[in-house]
Structures are given as structure tokens and as C-alpha cells.
Design a protein around this motif. Structure first.
Motif, PDB file in Angstrom:
ATOM      1  N   VAL A  54       0.843  -1.307   0.077  1.00 13.28           N
ATOM      2  CA  VAL A  54       0.016  -0.067   0.079  1.00 13.28           C
ATOM      3  C   VAL A  54       0.860   1.265  -0.182  1.00 13.28           C
ATOM      4  N   TYR A  55       1.989   1.127   0.479  1.00 17.61           N
ATOM      5  CA  TYR A  55       3.116   2.365   0.458  1.00 17.61           C
ATOM      6  C   TYR A  55       3.332   3.023  -0.981  1.00 17.61           C
ATOM      7  N   ALA A  56       3.203   1.825  -1.921  1.00 16.96           N
ATOM      8  CA  ALA A  56       3.368   2.501  -3.262  1.00 16.96           C
ATOM      9  C   ALA A  56       2.154   3.549  -3.814  1.00 16.96           C
ATOM     10  N   LEU A  57       1.187   3.606  -3.056  1.00 14.48           N
ATOM     11  CA  LEU A  57       0.061   4.344  -3.562  1.00 14.48           C
ATOM     12  C   LEU A  57       0.258   5.832  -2.786  1.00 14.48           C
ATOM     13  N   PHE A  58       1.250   5.943  -1.929  1.00 10.94           N
ATOM     14  CA  PHE A  58       1.277   7.075  -1.010  1.00 10.94           C
ATOM     15  C   PHE A  58       2.732   7.749  -1.315  1.00 10.94           C
ATOM     16  N   ASP A  59       2.868   9.066  -1.001  1.00 11.09           N
ATOM     17  CA  ASP A  59       4.127   9.746  -0.875  1.00 11.09           C
ATOM     18  C   ASP A  59       4.562   9.498   0.591  1.00 11.09           C
ATOM     19  N   TYR A  60       5.056   8.358   0.864  1.00  8.36           N
ATOM     20  CA  TYR A  60       5.059   8.053   2.154  1.00  8.36           C
ATOM     21  C   TYR A  60       6.514   8.687   2.821  1.00  8.36           C
ATOM     22  N   ARG A  61       6.196   9.186   3.999  1.00 12.58           N
ATOM     23  CA  ARG A  61       7.107   9.643   5.018  1.00 12.58           C
ATOM     24  C   ARG A  61       7.070   9.324   6.089  1.00 12.58           C
ATOM     25  N   PRO A  62       8.262   8.706   6.736  1.00 15.36           N
ATOM     26  CA  PRO A  62       8.305   8.022   8.076  1.00 15.36           C
ATOM     27  C   PRO A  62       7.878   8.878   9.181  1.00 15.36           C
ATOM     28  N   ALA A  63       8.462  10.183   9.024  1.00 16.53           N
ATOM     29  CA  ALA A  63       7.840  11.054  10.194  1.00 16.53           C
ATOM     30  C   ALA A  63       6.478  11.056  10.321  1.00 16.53           C
ATOM     31  N   ARG A  64       5.675  11.213   9.206  1.00 15.88           N
ATOM     32  CA  ARG A  64       4.163  11.456   9.221  1.00 15.88           C
ATOM     33  C   ARG A  64       3.464  10.110   9.408  1.00 15.88           C
ATOM     34  N   GLY A  65       4.237   9.201   9.085  1.00 13.22           N
ATOM     35  CA  GLY A  65       3.309   7.907   8.830  1.00 13.22           C
ATOM     36  C   GLY A  65       2.320   7.864   7.922  1.00 13.22           C
ATOM     37  N   LEU A  66       1.903   6.512   7.610  1.00 16.39           N
ATOM     38  CA  LEU A  66       0.935   6.085   6.383  1.00 16.39           C
ATOM     39  C   LEU A  66      -0.307   7.213   6.403  1.00 16.39           C
ATOM     40  N   ALA A  67      -0.700   7.563   7.426  1.00 18.27           N
ATOM     41  CA  ALA A  67      -2.222   8.231   7.802  1.00 18.27           C
ATOM     42  C   ALA A  67      -1.490   9.839   7.403  1.00 18.27           C
ATOM     43  N   GLY A  68      -0.545  10.171   7.797  1.00 20.93           N
ATOM     44  CA  GLY A  68      -0.257  11.693   7.194  1.00 20.93           C
ATOM     45  C   GLY A  68       0.473  11.929   5.986  1.00 20.93           C
ATOM     46  N   SER A  69       0.631  10.810   5.299  1.00 16.93           N
ATOM     47  CA  SER A  69       1.255  10.911   4.021  1.00 16.93           C
ATOM     48  C   SER A  69       0.297  11.024   2.887  1.00 16.93           C
ATOM     49  N   LYS A  70       0.766  11.844   1.709  1.00 13.74           N
ATOM     50  CA  LYS A  70      -0.201  12.002   0.674  1.00 13.74           C
ATOM     51  C   LYS A  70      -0.498  10.848  -0.405  1.00 13.74           C
ATOM     52  N   LEU A 276      19.358  -5.013  -5.178  1.00 19.41           N
ATOM     53  CA  LEU A 276      20.422  -4.232  -4.503  1.00 19.41           C
ATOM     54  C   LEU A 276      19.838  -2.473  -4.941  1.00 19.41           C
ATOM     55  N   TYR A 277      19.179  -2.368  -6.217  1.00 21.41           N
ATOM     56  CA  TYR A 277      18.744  -1.210  -6.762  1.00 21.41           C
ATOM     57  C   TYR A 277      17.625  -0.916  -5.817  1.00 21.41           C
ATOM     58  N   VAL A 278      16.632  -1.929  -5.404  1.00 23.93           N
ATOM     59  CA  VAL A 278      15.484  -1.434  -4.724  1.00 23.93           C
ATOM     60  C   VAL A 278      15.869  -0.945  -3.185  1.00 23.93           C
ATOM     61  N   TYR A 279      17.026  -1.762  -2.764  1.00 20.14           N
ATOM     62  CA  TYR A 279      17.396  -1.239  -1.417  1.00 20.14           C
ATOM     63  C   TYR A 279      17.811   0.418  -1.509  1.00 20.14           C
ATOM     64  N   ASN A 280      18.911   0.446  -2.456  1.00 16.44           N
ATOM     65  CA  ASN A 280      19.458   1.731  -2.901  1.00 16.44           C
ATOM     66  C   ASN A 280      18.299   2.909  -2.666  1.00 16.44           C
ATOM     67  N   VAL A 281      17.333   2.740  -3.480  1.00 24.97           N
ATOM     68  CA  VAL A 281      16.479   3.491  -3.784  1.00 24.97           C
ATOM     69  C   VAL A 281      15.666   3.760  -2.629  1.00 24.97           C
ATOM     70  N   GLY A 282      15.198   2.769  -1.494  1.00 25.97           N
ATOM     71  CA  GLY A 282      14.421   2.887  -0.588  1.00 25.97           C
ATOM     72  C   GLY A 282      15.291   3.472   0.608  1.00 25.97           C
ATOM     73  N   MET A 283      16.517   2.893   0.896  1.00 28.48           N
ATOM     74  CA  MET A 283      17.052   3.257   2.180  1.00 28.48           C
ATOM     75  C   MET A 283      18.087   4.616   1.817  1.00 28.48           C
ATOM     76  N   THR A 284      18.796   4.316   0.808  1.00 19.23           N
ATOM     77  CA  THR A 284      19.930   5.429   0.532  1.00 19.23           C
ATOM     78  C   THR A 284      19.374   6.630  -0.152  1.00 19.23           C
ATOM     79  N   GLY A 285      18.540   6.372  -1.189  1.00 15.62           N
ATOM     80  CA  GLY A 285      17.789   7.407  -1.868  1.00 15.62           C
ATOM     81  C   GLY A 285      16.528   7.924  -1.071  1.00 15.62           C
ATOM     82  N   ASN A 286      16.128   7.516   0.226  1.00 20.42           N
ATOM     83  CA  ASN A 286      14.997   7.787   1.017  1.00 20.42           C
ATOM     84  C   ASN A 286      13.770   7.961   0.292  1.00 20.42           C
ATOM     85  N   SER A 287      13.474   7.001  -0.582  1.00 20.64           N
ATOM     86  CA  SER A 287      12.064   6.937  -1.355  1.00 20.64           C
ATOM     87  C   SER A 287      11.557   5.439  -1.284  1.00 20.64           C
ATOM     88  N   LEU A 288      11.044   5.203   0.005  1.00 20.22           N
ATOM     89  CA  LEU A 288      10.378   3.972   0.274  1.00 20.22           C
ATOM     90  C   LEU A 288       9.241   3.621  -0.729  1.00 20.22           C
TER      91      LEU A 288
END
Length: 322
Positions: A54-70, A276-288
Motif C-alpha cells: 500500500v506504500y506504493a500508492l502514497f508519498d510515504y514519509r516515515p515522520a508522518r506515518g501512512l495516515a499523514g502521507s499524501k 540492490l537497486y530497490v534497497y539503494n532507492v529505498g534506504m539510500t535514496g530515502n524513497s520507500l
């Protein structure tokens, strides 16, 4: 005609009658209870994480949580094909993934050959020693493998020190900090780590071959290599074909541990596989969210490949693999 005594009739009925249904039901219950822990593990680690799609449908920000993400809908999926830079990067990542996977499939014959030759060793102590030494690397983590590689092949490692001290080279050879032959280097380390472990299944299959086949071959005057080629190898081919089909179905699943520890600024372009690309995008690029979208597409393609390979196996072998 002699009548059968009643006691004999009762005894025959007891022998021919099936086991009581109550006893069989109790045994089935206990068998189910025995596999419940494994079913729970599969549920927790294989199916429950799918809720994270479900996170793929949101602009997820860990600080806001799923409910606070757009909520952005399919924006991340459109981004994958809407940016020329992103498309080029994904093409390179897919080339790395498929290239290394195909090299791994091509080298999958090595454990079979190793098992065949290992089975021909007559001295038990030597056979056990070889099998132990070749299986042991499988239990070493990739972090330790990289430490071994760094100690031996870095600019100040053992190999370069020997080459420089012997006067064969004047400057250290960059075995690790280079973008040359990255795929072959990763293949070599992978074969070294998994060769002995991959041969175990073939050794188990060899132990199940009918000994009368070897005895008949000896009677007919067949030598050791003829016996290996005409009996052992054909008997192992069904096992090899099943493993080969599974490898084809998992062509996108390279894993990431090996490539993560060996990646650096010099070889990142050619060593970055899909995981590895998925990991780098999600963790290093901060785009979960983008990483989740890529992972979703990978899972869909993997299921399609698995079903296709299963259909091929059913047509060729007459039985499916799943």
C-alpha cells in the motif's frame, strides 16, 4: 468343502480391514500440528509483508506515518517510465540482473559435475575432507567473504604484496576497485561459496541410483568414465532439470548481500542488480514508496515467470514443479 472356523474368519477380517478411521484421524491431526509453526513463519515472512504494498500508492514519509502521507495513486509507477534518466538506469539494472542470473544458470552444471567426480573418490577420508572444505564456505556470511577478498585482493592485500615483492608488477593491480569483469568476478565468488553446498542434493540423488545398473555396466566391461557418463549423469538429469527450471523462474531474484558488500564507487554501475537497486532507492535514496513500486513489479514478473516455467515443466516432464 470344509467350513472356515469363526475364529479364522474374524482373524482374516482384522488383517484385511483398514486401520480405524479414528486412529488415522488422530495421526493426521498431529501431523498438522507439527507443520503449524512452519505455516506461521510462512504467513509472517511471506504473506503478511504484502500489506506493505500500500506504500506504493502514497508519498510515504516515515515522520508522518501512512495516515499523514499524501495519496498519489499510480504516480510512482508512472515515474518509472516517465523519466528518461530513470528508464536508462532501470535498463542498466535489468541488464546487470539478467546477465549475472544467466551466468549463474550457465554455471549450474558445475555442482552436478563436482558431485559426480566427488562420488568417484574411493578413499572415504579424502572424500569427506573435500566435501567438508567445499561446503564450509556456504555457512560464511558475505561480509566475511568480502573481508577475505579484501585481505587477499585489495591494493595492499596478500596477492598484490607478493606480486610487488617478486618484481612481477610495479603498481598494485586493482582487483576490487574496478569496473572491469565485475560480472565474472561475482560469478567466481558465488561459485566458490556455493559449489559444495549445491553438490549435496546431487550426492543424495546418486545414493538413490539402483546399484544393479553399475554392476551390469561392470559386467559389460564399462570403465569408470563410461559408467559416469552413461549411468550417473543420465540418472541425475531429472534433478538437474527441476533445479534449472527453478533457477529460470528466479532469474530476477539475485539477492543483494553479495553485491551490497562488494559494491563501491568504481563498480556500482555494473554490480547493482534489481534487489540492490530497490534497497539503494529505498534506504539510500530515502524513497520507500518508489522502492515498493519497483518491488511490486518485480514480484508480478516473478509470478508470471514461475507459472510459465511450471507450464513448460508440465508439458516436457509430465509433472509440474509447484
Amino acid at each position: 468343502m470344509t467350513a472356515t472356523p469363526p475364529q479364522a474368519v474374524a482373524t482374516i477380517a482384522e488383517v484385511e480391514s483398514p486401520a480405524p478411521r479414528r486412529g488415522r484421524g488422530k495421526k493426521s491431526v498431529w501431523m498438522f500440528v507439527a507443520i503449524v509453526p512452519f505455516l506461521v513463519l510462512v504467513l509472517l515472512f511471506n504473506y503478511l509483508p504484502l500489506a506493505g504494498w500500500v506504500y506504493a500508492l502514497f508519498d510515504y514519509r516515515p515522520a508522518r506515518g501512512l495516515a499523514g502521507s499524501k495519496f498519489v495513486g499510480l504516480m510512482w509507477f508512472q515515474l518509472l517510465v516517465g523519466s528518461e534518466t530513470q528508464v536508462r538506469q532501470i535498463i542498466q539494472v535489468m541488464a546487470n540482473t539478467l546477465g549475472m542470473s544467466l551466468l549463474g544458470i550457465a554455471s549450474s552444471i558445475l555442482p552436478l559435475g563436482f558431485a559426480v567426480f566427488l562420488n568417484e573418490i574411493k578413499a572415504p577420508w579424502f572424500k569427506n575432507a573435500v566435501q567438508t572444505l567445499t561446503t564450509l564456505p556456504n555457512f560464511i556470511s558475505w561480509v566475511l567473504v568480502y573481508m577475505i577478498a579484501f585481505s587477499m585482493f585489495s591494493s595492499t592485500g596478500l596477492v598484490n604484496s607478493i606480486l610487488i615483492d617478486s618484481g612481477l608488477v610495479t603498481a598494485p593491480i586493482k582487483f576490487l576497485d574496478t569496473d572491469q569483469n565485475v560480472w565474472l568476478t561475482m560469478l567466481a565468488w558465488g561459485v566458490w561459496k556455493t559449489l559444495g553446498w549445491g553438490a549435496i542434493l546431487y550426492l543424495a540423488s546418486i545414493s538413490g541410483i539402483d546399484p544393479s545398473l553399475y554392476e551390469s555396466a561392470k559386467v559389460d566391461g564399462a570403465g569408470r568414465f563410461q559408467t559416469m557418463w552413461h549411468i550417473t549423469v543420465p540418472e541425475l538429469m531429472p534433478t538437474y532439470l527441476v533445479l534449472l527450471l527453478l533457477s529460470v523462474a528466479n532469474i530476477l531474484n539475485n539477492g543483494m548481500e553479495q553485491y551490497y558488500v562488494f559494491q563501491n564507487a568504481f563498480n556500482k554501475t555494473y554490480i547493482q542488480v534489481l534487489d540492490l537497486y530497490v534497497y539503494n532507492v529505498g534506504m539510500t535514496g530515502n524513497s520507500l514508496s518508489l522502492a515498493t513500486a519497483i518491488s511490486m513489479l518485480k514480484s508480478v514478473v516473478w509470478v508470471i515467470l514461475l507459472l510459465t516455467v511450471n507450464a513448460i515443466a508440465k508439458r516436457v516432464r509430465g509433472t509440474s514443479i509447484i
